[in-house]
Design a protein around this motif. Structure first.
Motif, mmCIF file in Angstrom:
data_model
loop_
_atom_site.group_PDB
_atom_site.id
_atom_site.type_symbol
_atom_site.label_atom_id
_atom_site.label_comp_id
_atom_site.label_asym_id
_atom_site.label_seq_id
_atom_site.Cartn_x
_atom_site.Cartn_y
_atom_site.Cartn_z
ATOM 1 N N ILE A 38 55.434 62.997 22.255
ATOM 2 C CA ILE A 38 55.318 61.859 23.120
ATOM 3 C C ILE A 38 54.418 62.300 24.278
ATOM 4 O O ILE A 38 54.599 63.279 25.130
ATOM 5 N N TRP A 39 53.127 61.703 24.487
ATOM 6 C CA TRP A 39 52.207 62.227 25.366
ATOM 7 C C TRP A 39 52.266 61.714 26.711
ATOM 8 O O TRP A 39 52.192 62.414 27.741
ATOM 9 N N HIS A 40 52.765 60.456 26.962
ATOM 10 C CA HIS A 40 53.061 59.962 28.207
ATOM 11 C C HIS A 40 53.884 58.723 28.145
ATOM 12 O O HIS A 40 53.955 57.997 27.212
ATOM 13 N N HIS A 41 54.866 58.845 29.120
ATOM 14 C CA HIS A 41 55.933 57.572 29.317
ATOM 15 C C HIS A 41 56.243 57.371 30.598
ATOM 16 O O HIS A 41 56.348 58.157 31.605
ATOM 17 N N ASP A 42 55.885 55.872 30.945
ATOM 18 C CA ASP A 42 56.248 55.710 32.391
ATOM 19 C C ASP A 42 56.617 54.311 32.209
ATOM 20 O O ASP A 42 57.122 53.774 31.188
ATOM 21 N N SER A 43 56.960 53.446 33.538
ATOM 22 C CA SER A 43 57.431 52.066 33.226
ATOM 23 C C SER A 43 56.570 50.953 32.414
ATOM 24 O O SER A 43 56.925 50.055 32.341
ATOM 25 N N LYS A 44 55.089 51.517 32.434
ATOM 26 C CA LYS A 44 54.405 50.401 31.687
ATOM 27 C C LYS A 44 54.063 50.706 30.320
ATOM 28 O O LYS A 44 53.879 49.943 29.504
ATOM 29 N N GLN A 45 53.890 51.977 29.931
ATOM 30 C CA GLN A 45 53.486 52.328 28.714
ATOM 31 C C GLN A 45 53.952 53.657 28.006
ATOM 32 O O GLN A 45 54.775 54.535 28.777
ATOM 33 N N LEU A 46 53.936 53.554 26.793
ATOM 34 C CA LEU A 46 54.248 54.886 26.075
ATOM 35 C C LEU A 46 53.258 55.245 24.964
ATOM 36 O O LEU A 46 52.751 54.570 24.143
ATOM 37 N N ASP A 47 52.877 56.446 25.016
ATOM 38 C CA ASP A 47 51.602 57.069 24.212
ATOM 39 C C ASP A 47 52.545 58.083 23.274
ATOM 40 O O ASP A 47 53.048 58.856 23.740
ATOM 41 N N ILE A 48 52.215 57.780 22.085
ATOM 42 C CA ILE A 48 52.768 58.936 20.970
ATOM 43 C C ILE A 48 51.571 59.210 20.110
ATOM 44 O O ILE A 48 50.813 58.502 19.490
ATOM 45 N N TYR A 49 51.631 60.641 19.957
ATOM 46 C CA TYR A 49 50.674 61.191 19.046
ATOM 47 C C TYR A 49 51.109 61.451 17.803
ATOM 48 O O TYR A 49 52.357 61.996 17.362
ATOM 49 N N ARG B 168 49.024 56.377 19.588
ATOM 50 C CA ARG B 168 49.298 54.995 19.621
ATOM 51 C C ARG B 168 49.816 54.372 20.825
ATOM 52 O O ARG B 168 50.942 55.355 21.501
ATOM 53 N N ARG B 169 49.509 53.457 21.605
ATOM 54 C CA ARG B 169 50.082 53.055 23.063
ATOM 55 C C ARG B 169 51.000 51.880 22.622
ATOM 56 O O ARG B 169 50.775 50.767 21.923
ATOM 57 N N TYR B 170 52.065 51.858 23.285
ATOM 58 C CA TYR B 170 53.008 50.939 23.049
ATOM 59 C C TYR B 170 53.397 50.168 24.761
ATOM 60 O O TYR B 170 53.753 51.295 25.476
ATOM 61 N N THR B 171 53.095 48.946 24.829
ATOM 62 C CA THR B 171 53.545 48.484 26.198
ATOM 63 C C THR B 171 54.915 47.907 26.043
ATOM 64 O O THR B 171 55.320 47.434 24.860
ATOM 65 N N HIS B 172 55.598 47.994 27.054
ATOM 66 C CA HIS B 172 56.791 47.482 26.922
ATOM 67 C C HIS B 172 57.357 46.714 28.305
ATOM 68 O O HIS B 172 56.964 46.869 29.290
ATOM 69 N N GLU B 173 58.322 45.792 28.033
ATOM 70 C CA GLU B 173 58.959 45.053 29.019
ATOM 71 C C GLU B 173 60.531 45.288 29.217
ATOM 72 O O GLU B 173 61.232 45.324 30.147
ATOM 73 N N LEU B 174 61.200 45.354 28.132
ATOM 74 C CA LEU B 174 62.842 45.628 28.105
ATOM 75 C C LEU B 174 62.877 47.155 27.974
ATOM 76 O O LEU B 174 62.612 47.751 27.071
ATOM 77 N N ALA B 175 63.836 47.590 28.942
ATOM 78 C CA ALA B 175 63.938 48.884 29.076
ATOM 79 C C ALA B 175 64.858 49.406 27.890
ATOM 80 O O ALA B 175 64.704 50.437 27.433
ATOM 81 N N GLN B 176 65.637 48.627 27.465
ATOM 82 C CA GLN B 176 66.576 49.016 26.498
ATOM 83 C C GLN B 176 65.778 49.358 24.964
ATOM 84 O O GLN B 176 66.056 50.177 23.917
#
Length: 451
Positions: free
Chosen positions: A65-76, A41-49
């Motif tokens: 957690i497959w990938h996490h950067d400033s724009k998205q979070l991928d969780i398996y 599942r991919r989650y996009t985000h705007e608020l850091a908190q």
């Protein structure tokens, strides 16, 4: 009973956080999950908190957690959790199903007939991923074919006793006085994290480009004018083998953590001795309450630095090399070229300006090939604070000034399951990166030599 209540509360918090992270903006790749197959599942985000809180919940639940950067979070979500989460998280959400099929033995046997590694255009080896025994065979074939260039070095045994091979590719050149020309050492490492098959495949492809001289457009043989290359395609042989036999998405090594422990392995890229820490917090903030370390965690850094024999093997080998000038850690995924540091976003390396300049130039050089955009920056800022990282050790302890981490394609459409048809184009792009960094180093050295 208390544990059950706590877990239920965590799941409830996870669902609430997911709703606040704009789940409707996830990228859709499949419509119906296959029975028995996990999903990402991919989650996009705007608020850091918000993302910090979601990360904490995901860690508490030991989600992958497959990938996490400033724009998205991928969780398996593996099958064991997908069934219970799917009804709650299916509203306004989307996901992709990673391709996890391992090639059959029959297909591997068919592909192994006539690899033709002396001709990059005609070679069949780089058309597919390969199990560990085929990688060893490929390296042995290279050593036999180019005896004057290639040397195989067993740098040590893994936790389960497998040999770890490094391949030295160097050309002996003599100067006008008949003495051997001294060259710089350039170290390249494949997948520390077992499931990152494209990293190992790319290391093997680049090794092949160093020994062949035709076609010129694909060959990097000219780099041997100034550099001796040391390539470690599978620094985590046990974990890599495990991804072929048991779990395609296994991450760590396969080290036993004690006779009474039910979990295996530690995260090799958190076990290096430079600024090592037992903390594994993705949000970059210490938890309010210190918790006992979960040895089952995907990111368990070990109980001490250099606990993993695989890390000791590489560190000892690199320390033995002379005139070390460059290191590139091949990783997956994200399309990034990163500089030290990983452990902190506040401390800057003394050579930060040169490193960023080199990274930006290398990214542009790679982009000219197929148009692939590669982000550049300090690793901590590109991802998250992660102590005990290999590029920090290379730069801070081994004194390898030009140390970089390259997260290979893609940005998440396939994730760790990049199709084998990408091996050659990714290998060519990485070749451009390595070539640019090599020339950048040579130019710096020449400039410094001019009074």
């Amino acid at each position: 009973m208390k544990r059950a209540i706590t877990t239920t509360a965590l799941w409830a918090a996870f669902i609430l956080m997911a709703e606040s992270l704009k789940l409707s903006e996830q990228v859709v790749f499949t419509k119906t999950p296959t029975q028995g197959q996990g999903i990402v599942r991919r989650y996009t985000h705007e608020l850091a908190q918000d993302v910090d809180e979601l990360l904490r919940i995901a860690q508490d639940l030991n989600l992958d957690i497959w990938h996490h950067d400033s724009k998205q979070l991928d969780i398996y979500f593996p099958t064991t959790t997908t069934a219970s989460l799917h009804p709650a998280l299916s509203r306004n959400t989307s996901y992709f199903e990673p391709y996890s099929e391992v090639p059959s033995p029959q297909l591997l046997a068919q592909n192994a007939i006539g690899w033709n590694i002396s001709d990059l255009r005609a070679s069949t080896f780089h058309l597919s991923y390969h199990p560990l025994y085929e990688i060893d065979s490929f390296l042995e074939e290279m050593a036999n074919e180019w005896r004057d260039l290639v040397e195989l070095i067993d740098i040590g045994a893994s936790a389960e006793g497998r040999k770890t091979l490094a391949v030295k590719i160097a050309r002996t050149d003599l100067n006008k006085k008949g003495k051997r020309v001294k060259k710089f050492a350039y170290v390249i490492q494949g997948a520390q994290h077992a499931r990152e098959w494209i990293a190992t495949a790319t290391a093997l492809y680049f090794a092949n480009t160093l020994v062949v001289q035709k076609p010129k457009s694909l060959s990097h043989h000219k780099l041997l004018d100034h550099f001796d290359f040391y390539i470690i395609p599978t620094p985590n042989p046990d974990g890599y083998e495990y991804t072929w036999t048991e779990d395609r998405f296994w991450y760590k090594n396969r080290q036993s953590l004690g006779s009474d422990e039910r979990c295996f392995g530690l995260d090799l890229n958190r076990n290096w001795g430079y600024q090592w820490s037992e903390e594994t917090d993705f949000a970059g903030k210490p938890p309010k309450k210190k918790l006992p370390k979960d040895k089952c965690s995907h990111w368990y850094p070990g109980s001490r630095p250099f606990e993993a024999p695989e890390v000791v093997n590489v560190a000892t080998f690199v320390s033995s090399l002379k005139r070390k000038m460059a290191f590139l850690d091949l990783r997956s995924y994200g399309q990034m070229l990163s500089t030290p540091y990983s452990y902190s976003c506040h401390d800057l390396p003394a050579d930060a300006e040169d490193l960023l300049e080199a990274a930006m130039g290398a990214a542009q050089a790679a982009k000219k090939l197929y148009g692939t955009s590669i982000q550049t920056g300090m690793l901590c800022e590109m991802l998250y604070p992660a102590p005990g990282n290999i590029i920090d050790w290379m730069y801070g302890s081994a004194n390898v000034k030009s140390s970089f981490a390259a997260h290979l394609p893609d940005t998440g459409t396939y994730g760790f399951s990049l199709p084998p048809t990408w091996i050659k184009p990714v290998g060519e792009e990485v070749g451009k990166i390595i070539d640019y960094l090599a020339k950048f180093i040579v130019n710096q050295v020449c400039s410094a030599a001019i009074p």
